[in-house]
Design a protein around this motif. Structure first.
Motif, mmCIF file in Angstrom:
data_model
loop_
_atom_site.group_PDB
_atom_site.id
_atom_site.type_symbol
_atom_site.label_atom_id
_atom_site.label_comp_id
_atom_site.label_asym_id
_atom_site.label_seq_id
_atom_site.Cartn_x
_atom_site.Cartn_y
_atom_site.Cartn_z
ATOM 1 N N GLU A 89 -7.513 4.958 -5.157
ATOM 2 C CA GLU A 89 -8.072 6.305 -5.100
ATOM 3 C C GLU A 89 -6.996 7.358 -4.865
ATOM 4 O O GLU A 89 -7.061 8.463 -5.416
ATOM 5 N N SER A 90 -5.960 7.024 -4.081
ATOM 6 C CA SER A 90 -4.933 8.007 -3.751
ATOM 7 C C SER A 90 -4.108 8.428 -4.961
ATOM 8 O O SER A 90 -3.491 9.497 -4.956
ATOM 9 N N VAL A 91 -4.078 7.607 -5.997
ATOM 10 C CA VAL A 91 -3.318 7.964 -7.212
ATOM 11 C C VAL A 91 -4.248 8.137 -8.412
ATOM 12 O O VAL A 91 -3.801 8.160 -9.558
ATOM 13 N N SER A 92 -5.529 8.250 -8.149
ATOM 14 C CA SER A 92 -6.511 8.289 -9.239
ATOM 15 C C SER A 92 -6.327 9.496 -10.153
ATOM 16 O O SER A 92 -6.690 9.450 -11.326
ATOM 17 N N ASP A 108 0.815 -1.213 0.000
ATOM 18 C CA ASP A 108 0.000 0.000 0.000
ATOM 19 C C ASP A 108 0.850 1.265 0.000
ATOM 20 O O ASP A 108 0.427 2.298 -0.530
ATOM 21 N N SER A 150 1.129 5.845 -1.667
ATOM 22 C CA SER A 150 1.190 7.086 -0.885
ATOM 23 C C SER A 150 1.996 8.153 -1.617
ATOM 24 O O SER A 150 2.022 9.304 -1.195
#
Length: 360
Positions: free
Chosen positions: A119-122, A92, A96
């Motif tokens: 979602e964090s790199v969408s 994960d 980040s």
């Protein structure tokens, strides 16, 4: 001990001028040794090796079974290449970073090896490569990354393309060669920016007509499948410059005419009405029959004025490519009599345009 450089040119992984790269590829590094390398970076007092200034980390061809958590010192990573290792999961922590490119080909990754959400790199991720792993289905997580331009999932065991593939509306390259695909979801036709579609070495027997919606498609690789025909609509792809078809039954000899069943009495009557242009309105026919009559399809033979409804003749027409190959395209006719003058059909429409297409 380590290799450090500054990039001054662009490449396909999203590098741009003056972005810093740490290259630890081909070092036979294991998990513990790599952790020690990262500690050295963290403890370095030289500004030249400021880990926050590193944008690209290359860990290709090592012996990694996992990625150390102290990779977090490179907080501004944009490109990570962890290919050709022994990884069984993508940690994960990699998500980040503000990643634009994640490359993890030729590992031991399976369906449950990916983080549950992207979602964090969408908004940042544009290049995703998991080729040469053991996935059996298209990773649904990456459908969240709607800015993806390049998706490489070849050399897995994926059996189908999800309907939600249309979410990746900016996609330019979709590579799914060397999987277990038996058909292609029509939703692929909604990828209007797609320039390259790689479907070679699968189990495809047909293609959806929706492929013709890919107006920007330049490369279509279909070799090593089970294709006997191509949809006639494919000749409308004006940008297509590479069509690879080798090792398919369609480049071999086969029977031209397929089974044709006699039309029903309903169809015979409906054909007569349409061909003879008999007038009718709501007072003459019930709604269901009027809708049936409105569903008529015109025969593709330009010398025929006939129509068909539920019953049709499936026939193969051959289109010359490069003056050397004859490629069969599937067409629908109202009657077997329309096959007689196949020459007229063969050169009708966009045949000249298709001569630009090359066979692989």
């Amino acid at each position: 001990m380590y290799r450090y450089s500054e990039s001054s040119s662009s490449d396909s992984d999203g590098l741009s001028g003056n972005e810093k790269t740490v290259d630890l590829s081909h070092r036979s590094l294991d998990f513990q040794t790599l952790a020690l390398y990262f500690d050295e970076y963290k403890n370095s007092e030289e500004n030249e090796f400021n880990p926050e200034g590193v944008h690209t980390l290359i860990l290709y061809q090592n012996h990694l079974v996992d990625v150390p958590t102290n990779i977090a010192i490179f907080r501004n990573l944009k490109v990570v290449d962890i290919s050709s290792n022994r990884l069984k999961r993508i940690p994960d922590i990699l998500l980040s970073f503000p990643l634009t490119s994640l490359i993890a080909k030729n590992n031991l990754l399976e369906n449950d090896s990916l983080p549950k959400s992207f979602e964090s790199v969408s908004k940042t991720l544009t290049n995703f490569n998991l080729s040469g792993n053991s996935l059996t289905y298209f990773p649904p997580q990456i459908l969240e990354a709607k800015n993806l331009l390049y998706v490489y999932l070849g050399g897995n065991r994926i059996e189908e393309i999800p309907n939600e593939i249309s979410n990746l509306s900016r996609l330019q390259v979709l590579s799914l060669g060397g999987n277990h695909l038996s058909d292609i979801h029509p939703a692929v036709g909604q990828l209007k920016d797609l320039k390259a579609l790689i479907l070679s070495d699968n189990q495809l027997e047909s293609l959806p007509a929706a492929i013709a919606n890919l107006k920007n498609l330049k490369t279509l690789q279909l070799h090593k499948n089970r294709l006997r025909t191509l949809p006639t609509e494919i000749i409308s792809l004006k940008c297509l410059s590479e069509l690879s078809l080798r090792d398919n039954p369609l480049v071999c000899s086969f029977v031209n005419d397929m089974t044709y069943n006699p039309p029903s009495l309903l169809e015979v009557a409906a054909r007569s009405i349409k061909v003879n242009r008999i007038q009718y309105d709501a007072r003459d026919l019930p709604y269901s029959l009027r809708e049936y009559l409105n569903s008529a399809h015109h025969c593709v033979n330009p010398k025929c004025q006939g129509v068909f409804f539920d019953n049709r003749v499936e026939h193969i027409k051959f289109v010359d490519f490069c003056g050397k190959y004859r490629v069969p395209l599937l067409q629908y006719l109202c009657s077997s009599k329309c096959i007689m003058n196949n020459t007229a059909i063969q050169h009708h429409g966009h045949a000249d345009m298709m001569k630009k297409v090359l066979l692989g």
